[in-house]
Design an enzyme around this catalytic site. Structure first.
Site, PDB file in Angstrom:
ATOM      1  CB  THR A  41       0.128   1.664   1.057  1.00 37.74           C
ATOM      2  OG1 THR A  41       1.054   2.693   1.455  1.00 37.74           O
ATOM      3  CG2 THR A  41      -0.846   2.227   0.026  1.00 37.74           C
ATOM      4  N   GLY A  42       0.915   1.256   4.216  1.00 35.77           N
ATOM      5  CA  GLY A  42       2.057   0.823   5.033  1.00 35.77           C
ATOM      6  C   GLY A  42       3.375   1.325   4.464  1.00 35.77           C
ATOM      7  CB  VAL A  43       4.406   2.249   1.012  1.00 39.14           C
ATOM      8  CG1 VAL A  43       5.667   2.777   0.350  1.00 39.14           C
ATOM      9  CG2 VAL A  43       4.026   0.896   0.443  1.00 39.14           C
ATOM     10  N   GLY A  44       4.313   4.500   3.089  1.00 45.07           N
ATOM     11  CA  GLY A  44       4.787   5.820   3.515  1.00 45.07           C
ATOM     12  C   GLY A  44       5.306   5.810   4.941  1.00 45.07           C
ATOM     13  CG  HIS A  51      15.995 -14.809   7.413  1.00 52.34           C
ATOM     14  ND1 HIS A  51      15.913 -15.376   6.157  1.00 52.34           N
ATOM     15  CD2 HIS A  51      16.079 -15.849   8.294  1.00 52.34           C
ATOM     16  CE1 HIS A  51      15.948 -16.704   6.270  1.00 52.34           C
ATOM     17  NE2 HIS A  51      16.031 -17.015   7.551  1.00 52.34           N
ATOM     18  CG  ASN A  52      14.867  -9.159   7.074  1.00 61.45           C
ATOM     19  OD1 ASN A  52      13.739  -9.523   6.765  1.00 61.45           O
ATOM     20  ND2 ASN A  52      15.922  -9.427   6.324  1.00 61.45           N
ATOM     21  NE  ARG A 112      -7.083   4.835   2.901  1.00 55.45           N
ATOM     22  CZ  ARG A 112      -6.641   6.085   2.719  1.00 55.45           C
ATOM     23  NH1 ARG A 112      -5.647   6.319   1.886  1.00 55.45           N
ATOM     24  NH2 ARG A 112      -7.188   7.081   3.388  1.00 55.45           N
ATOM     25  CG  HIS A 167      19.795 -14.776   8.851  1.00 56.40           C
ATOM     26  ND1 HIS A 167      19.575 -14.732   7.491  1.00 56.40           N
ATOM     27  CD2 HIS A 167      19.567 -16.059   9.233  1.00 56.40           C
ATOM     28  CE1 HIS A 167      19.206 -15.923   7.070  1.00 56.40           C
ATOM     29  NE2 HIS A 167      19.211 -16.751   8.101  1.00 56.40           N
ATOM     30  NE  ARG A 196      23.311 -13.233   4.103  1.00 57.24           N
ATOM     31  CZ  ARG A 196      22.897 -14.479   3.907  1.00 57.24           C
ATOM     32  NH1 ARG A 196      21.706 -14.870   4.356  1.00 57.24           N
ATOM     33  NH2 ARG A 196      23.648 -15.331   3.257  1.00 57.24           N
TER      34      ARG A 196
HETATM   35  C1  RB5 Z   1      -3.086   8.851   3.021  1.00 58.99           C
HETATM   36  O1  RB5 Z   1      -4.130   9.130   2.141  1.00 58.99           O
HETATM   37  C2  RB5 Z   1      -2.136   7.854   2.414  1.00 58.99           C
HETATM   38  O2  RB5 Z   1      -1.356   8.453   1.439  1.00 58.99           O
HETATM   39  C3  RB5 Z   1      -1.264   7.242   3.493  1.00 58.99           C
HETATM   40  O3  RB5 Z   1      -2.062   6.644   4.454  1.00 58.99           O
HETATM   41  C4  RB5 Z   1      -0.300   6.162   3.053  1.00 58.99           C
HETATM   42  O4  RB5 Z   1      -0.939   5.191   2.305  1.00 58.99           O
HETATM   43  C5  RB5 Z   1       0.958   6.604   2.442  1.00 58.99           C
HETATM   44  O5  RB5 Z   1       1.847   5.835   2.105  1.00 58.99           O
END
Ligand code: RB5
Length: 152
Positions: A67-70, A98-99, A109, A133, A136
């Site tokens: 997701t890029g989040v983790g 800006h950041n 995905r 900026h 900030r």
């Molecule tokens: C792995 O399955 C998945 O959790 C990782 O790639 C990521 O999306 C986490 O944020």
């Protein structure tokens, strides 16, 4: 410009395509892994590329997981890092303007390779605007400094 790139198992193919794309444009790209499709833990790879950016070994970083989040959360735990998790080019451009983001993150995905290429183009070609900026961004870094001083 020297770029660092890192990813977990979900983004091996996307990473390979981006390395080829960026090298074709003349960037020097350091691959911090993983190149294996075996399930792995995204914080390992986020920390590697974030350390490389924080130490100046590379100028900017790209970090990819599902997701890029983790991986962005992991990168942002390294002192001096401003990692932006984005899904489209507009946010990638403004993460620089800006950041003053020094790492861009996205999800293999979530987006396709052509969007990923547009994101890295904006991220690498856009300069920080400074001015209000900068104030900030300094405030963000002050939060990091204040928290570093706190006992565990
Ligand atoms: C792995 O399955 C998945 O959790 C990782 O790639 C990521 O999306 C986490 O944020």
């Amino acid at each position: 410009m020297k770029i660092g790139i890192a990813n977990d198992h979900s983004a091996v193919e996307m990473k390979k395509e981006l390395v080829e794309y960026l090298e074709g444009k003349g960037y020097e790209v350091v691959n911090y892994g993983t190149d294996s499709l075996e399930s792995t833990d995204y914080p390992i790879w986020g920390e590697k590329v974030a350390n490389a950016v924080a130490s100046g070994e590379v100028e900017r970083g790209i970090a990819i997981c599902g997701t890029g989040v983790g991986i962005s959360l992991a990168c942002n735990k390294v002192r001096g890092i401003r990692a932006a998790c984005v899904s489209e080019p507009y946010s990638a451009q403004y993460s620089r303007l800006h950041n003053n983001a020094n790492i861009v993150c996205f999800g293999a995905r979530v987006i396709g390779i052509e969007t990923a290429k547009m994101i890295v183009d904006y991220f690498l070609e856009t300069e920080f605007e400074g001015g209000r900026h900068a104030r900030r961004v300094n405030m963000i870094m002050d939060i990091e400094r204040r928290n570093a001083e706190k006992p565990e």
